[in-house]
Design a protein around this motif. Sequence first.
Motif, PDB file in Angstrom:
ATOM      1  N   TYR A   1      47.746  37.102  -6.066  1.00 51.38           N
ATOM      2  CA  TYR A   1      46.494  36.358  -5.996  1.00 51.38           C
ATOM      3  C   TYR A   1      46.557  35.246  -4.954  1.00 51.38           C
ATOM      4  CZ  TYR A   1      45.714  39.079 -10.135  1.00 51.38           C
ATOM      5  OH  TYR A   1      45.576  40.137 -11.000  1.00 51.38           O
ATOM      6  N   THR A   2      47.712  34.615  -4.826  1.00 55.53           N
ATOM      7  CA  THR A   2      47.808  33.570  -3.800  1.00 55.53           C
ATOM      8  C   THR A   2      47.698  34.171  -2.402  1.00 55.53           C
ATOM      9  OG1 THR A   2      50.243  33.712  -3.911  1.00 55.53           O
ATOM     10  CG2 THR A   2      49.156  32.016  -5.243  1.00 55.53           C
ATOM     11  N   ARG A   3      48.330  35.345  -2.187  1.00 60.42           N
ATOM     12  CA  ARG A   3      48.210  35.998  -0.867  1.00 60.42           C
ATOM     13  C   ARG A   3      46.770  36.435  -0.600  1.00 60.42           C
ATOM     14  NH1 ARG A   3      53.185  38.633  -2.209  1.00 60.42           N
ATOM     15  NH2 ARG A   3      51.995  40.497  -2.788  1.00 60.42           N
ATOM     16  N   ARG A   4      46.090  36.945  -1.633  1.00 57.45           N
ATOM     17  CA  ARG A   4      44.719  37.390  -1.453  1.00 57.45           C
ATOM     18  C   ARG A   4      43.813  36.217  -1.103  1.00 57.45           C
ATOM     19  NH1 ARG A   4      41.779  39.450  -6.670  1.00 57.45           N
ATOM     20  NH2 ARG A   4      41.489  37.190  -6.859  1.00 57.45           N
ATOM     21  N   ILE A   5      43.983  35.094  -1.770  1.00 57.26           N
ATOM     22  CA  ILE A   5      43.141  33.926  -1.483  1.00 57.26           C
ATOM     23  C   ILE A   5      43.442  33.373  -0.091  1.00 57.26           C
ATOM     24  CG2 ILE A   5      42.638  31.553  -2.200  1.00 57.26           C
ATOM     25  CD1 ILE A   5      43.063  32.455  -5.078  1.00 57.26           C
TER      26      ILE A   5
ATOM     27  N   TYR B   1      33.007  27.612   7.024  1.00 56.96           N
ATOM     28  CA  TYR B   1      33.976  26.592   6.645  1.00 56.96           C
ATOM     29  C   TYR B   1      33.817  26.119   5.195  1.00 56.96           C
ATOM     30  CZ  TYR B   1      34.753  26.550  11.656  1.00 56.96           C
ATOM     31  OH  TYR B   1      35.045  26.925  12.930  1.00 56.96           O
ATOM     32  N   GLU B   2      32.623  26.175   4.667  1.00 62.03           N
ATOM     33  CA  GLU B   2      32.436  25.785   3.267  1.00 62.03           C
ATOM     34  C   GLU B   2      33.164  26.749   2.344  1.00 62.03           C
ATOM     35  OE1 GLU B   2      28.412  25.311   2.196  1.00 62.03           O
ATOM     36  OE2 GLU B   2      28.025  23.647   3.578  1.00 62.03           O
ATOM     37  N   ALA B   3      33.056  28.044   2.607  1.00 65.52           N
ATOM     38  CA  ALA B   3      33.776  29.034   1.798  1.00 65.52           C
ATOM     39  C   ALA B   3      35.277  28.868   1.966  1.00 65.52           C
ATOM     40  CB  ALA B   3      33.342  30.444   2.197  1.00 65.52           C
TER      41      ALA B   3
ATOM     42  N   LEU C   1      37.988  28.097  -0.998  1.00 65.84           N
ATOM     43  CA  LEU C   1      39.179  28.928  -1.217  1.00 65.84           C
ATOM     44  C   LEU C   1      40.454  28.089  -1.103  1.00 65.84           C
ATOM     45  CD1 LEU C   1      38.005  32.058   0.787  1.00 65.84           C
ATOM     46  CD2 LEU C   1      38.447  31.994  -1.675  1.00 65.84           C
ATOM     47  N   ARG C   2      40.437  27.159  -0.181  1.00 63.52           N
ATOM     48  CA  ARG C   2      41.604  26.264  -0.068  1.00 63.52           C
ATOM     49  C   ARG C   2      41.816  25.486  -1.364  1.00 63.52           C
ATOM     50  NH1 ARG C   2      40.009  21.285   3.060  1.00 63.52           N
ATOM     51  NH2 ARG C   2      38.999  21.042   1.018  1.00 63.52           N
ATOM     52  N   ASP C   3      40.722  24.978  -1.931  1.00 64.07           N
ATOM     53  CA  ASP C   3      40.829  24.234  -3.192  1.00 64.07           C
ATOM     54  C   ASP C   3      41.309  25.139  -4.325  1.00 64.07           C
ATOM     55  OD1 ASP C   3      39.953  22.029  -1.820  1.00 64.07           O
ATOM     56  OD2 ASP C   3      37.870  22.199  -2.499  1.00 64.07           O
ATOM     57  N   ASP C   4      40.879  26.404  -4.314  1.00 62.34           N
ATOM     58  CA  ASP C   4      41.358  27.353  -5.314  1.00 62.34           C
ATOM     59  C   ASP C   4      42.869  27.542  -5.184  1.00 62.34           C
ATOM     60  OD1 ASP C   4      38.789  27.628  -6.160  1.00 62.34           O
ATOM     61  OD2 ASP C   4      38.453  29.598  -5.247  1.00 62.34           O
ATOM     62  N   LEU C   5      43.335  27.645  -3.959  1.00 63.31           N
ATOM     63  CA  LEU C   5      44.767  27.838  -3.716  1.00 63.31           C
ATOM     64  C   LEU C   5      45.563  26.625  -4.192  1.00 63.31           C
ATOM     65  CD1 LEU C   5      46.613  29.987  -2.469  1.00 63.31           C
ATOM     66  CD2 LEU C   5      46.438  28.757  -0.295  1.00 63.31           C
ATOM     67  N   ILE C   6      45.044  25.448  -3.939  1.00 61.12           N
ATOM     68  CA  ILE C   6      45.704  24.224  -4.404  1.00 61.12           C
ATOM     69  C   ILE C   6      45.778  24.204  -5.927  1.00 61.12           C
ATOM     70  CG2 ILE C   6      45.466  21.710  -4.549  1.00 61.12           C
ATOM     71  CD1 ILE C   6      44.280  21.796  -1.713  1.00 61.12           C
TER      72      ILE C   6
END
Length: 632
Positions: free
Chosen positions: A210-214, A227-229, A233-238
């Motif tokens: 899941y981390t690689r997919r994000i 850039y908003e998306a 996604l960056r926040d999801d990864l964090i």
Amino acid sequence: MADPATYRPATGTIPTSPGVYRFRDDDGRVIYVGKAKNLRQRLTNYFQDLAVLHERTRRMVTTASSVEWTVVGTEVEALTLEYTWIKEFDPRFNVKFRDDKSYPYLVVTMGEEVPRVHITRRTPRKGDRVFGPYTQVWAIRETLDLMLRVFSIRSCSAGVYRRAERAGRPCLLGFIGKCAAPCVGEISVQEHRKLAEQFCDFMAGNTSTYTRRIEKQMREAAAGMDYEAAAALRDDLIALDKVMEKNSVVLSDATDADLVGMVQDELEASVQVFHVRGGRIRGQRGWIAEILDDSGPADLMERALTTLYAEGTAPKEVLVTTEPANRDQVQALLGSRTDVRVPRRGEKKDLLATVTANADEALRLHRLRRTGDLTARTKALEDLGQALDLAEPPLRIECFDISHSQGTNVVGSMVVFEDGLPRKSEYRRFSVSGDAARDDTASMHDVLTRRLKHHLDPPKPESEEEKRRFAYPPSLILVDGGPPQVAAAQRVMDELGITDIALAGIAKRLEEIWLPGDDYPVILPRTSEALFLVQRLRDEAHRFAISYHRSKRGRAMQTSALDGIPGLGPARRRALLDRFVTVKAIREAGVEQLQEVDGIGPALAAQISSALRSEGAEDVAVDMATGEIIGG
């Protein structure tokens, strides 16, 4: 009755790791479950001579016919696995937890049409995916909150779900993006189930998928200038990274290291070790060692490392709080590939600070267990009374200490122990000034005079709080110091005509007990309960005095930074510090904010701001926790 020797495993085959073990009888039933920091050490204790075993243990090992074990990563895992097995097998020889409390689970109700994730202490139902149990409910709540950001599955109750269905409007979690809102059709039931399966897959340990997919989706969104998306996604990864860190503390360089933290006092040392493998904490161990000689921190660290690695392999790094004595010999024992060092900065230093805090907490709890035990406390008071030749055990003891910085900001402290336990509501502190502050003996004389005058002539109380200020006379007064401090205290008693209170002093270096007029000290046995009690009294008085001294010194340093400003007298200085706390905050405040303080007008506010911002004042700040000047 079985002979334990017939099923005893060879000692060398038992791991020294933390784990959980099970004894079974002839029919294969589990009759006892236990946990251990060190399985080898624990299990070999069961196979001693039967005559030395406790009756209950002897009956258990003679009923059993086999033993097996499971190795786990940490003591917390051992605790939770032991709890699970006791609930599952109900072993006849196990004693349940005293409070018989249940542990929380994270449950995904995959048996329902629309799965729900929730935290529960109840037994999960058939078809549910269960994760845990966990020892700390706050930790799993934080984990769930982070996970719902990425895997936004339903977490509401059945009633809330049905109410949202009828209203056609999702609940708050749907509005803030922590629920995909299948209740109103924003996601289909099939898609929601797939999302729940992904949640379970991640919690089961398949995190990299899941981390690689994000990461891939984030790069694609950035390349497409969405850039908003990409930011979402960056926040999801964090969030996912935080979940993985919460499950096991991570060092970013994925190193293999052992972190050894140690604290000590005059009598004992506490050592804690965190075993980090692949950047994650995989195990923890610790012990309390009695100090029977004059070993310092370096000597104790050498012994700790020798104990750890004499029969085992050291990892790539061994991070310690103190360089060991005879470092070359220790390095040879560990091998040339192992680096022994004290970390100076960064996350390794921070993690080692956590290890050291665990060691300090272990030592504190060890002391509390000793003083908290009624039998130990009773024996301590009896032994102390006998050692000091008192008619009866001292049920109320008051201990006094003096603290200062080179004769300035002199303060005294009084701590009270009743029946061997601290009575913090009756602690008192004293500010010493004038001739009484010229040296420790004069300060001790002043503090004790003020305290004992309350004993002889207590003022008429104006309230219940005032009535409790010096509620009872002490059976024994302890002063922190040797013959000079004891002599000063005895002068107070002679001047006031007090003969019904015992007096003694405790010297720091060798833990000697000095009595008034004696040429030689009383030496308590190093392992006696009386010495532990006296030492804790002295340490508590010292801690209480230091905390008051630091606050007073910090306040004085803050006030001195405001000296010399025309028109700013003591009352206005106090008012400024009451409002802004630190000189730094006063300097950063605007003229308008300064005028909000009583007595500060526009002209004076401008003058204060100008003076503090000028050269020579601009770099002055004070750490209120320690009272130390920073900069300037």
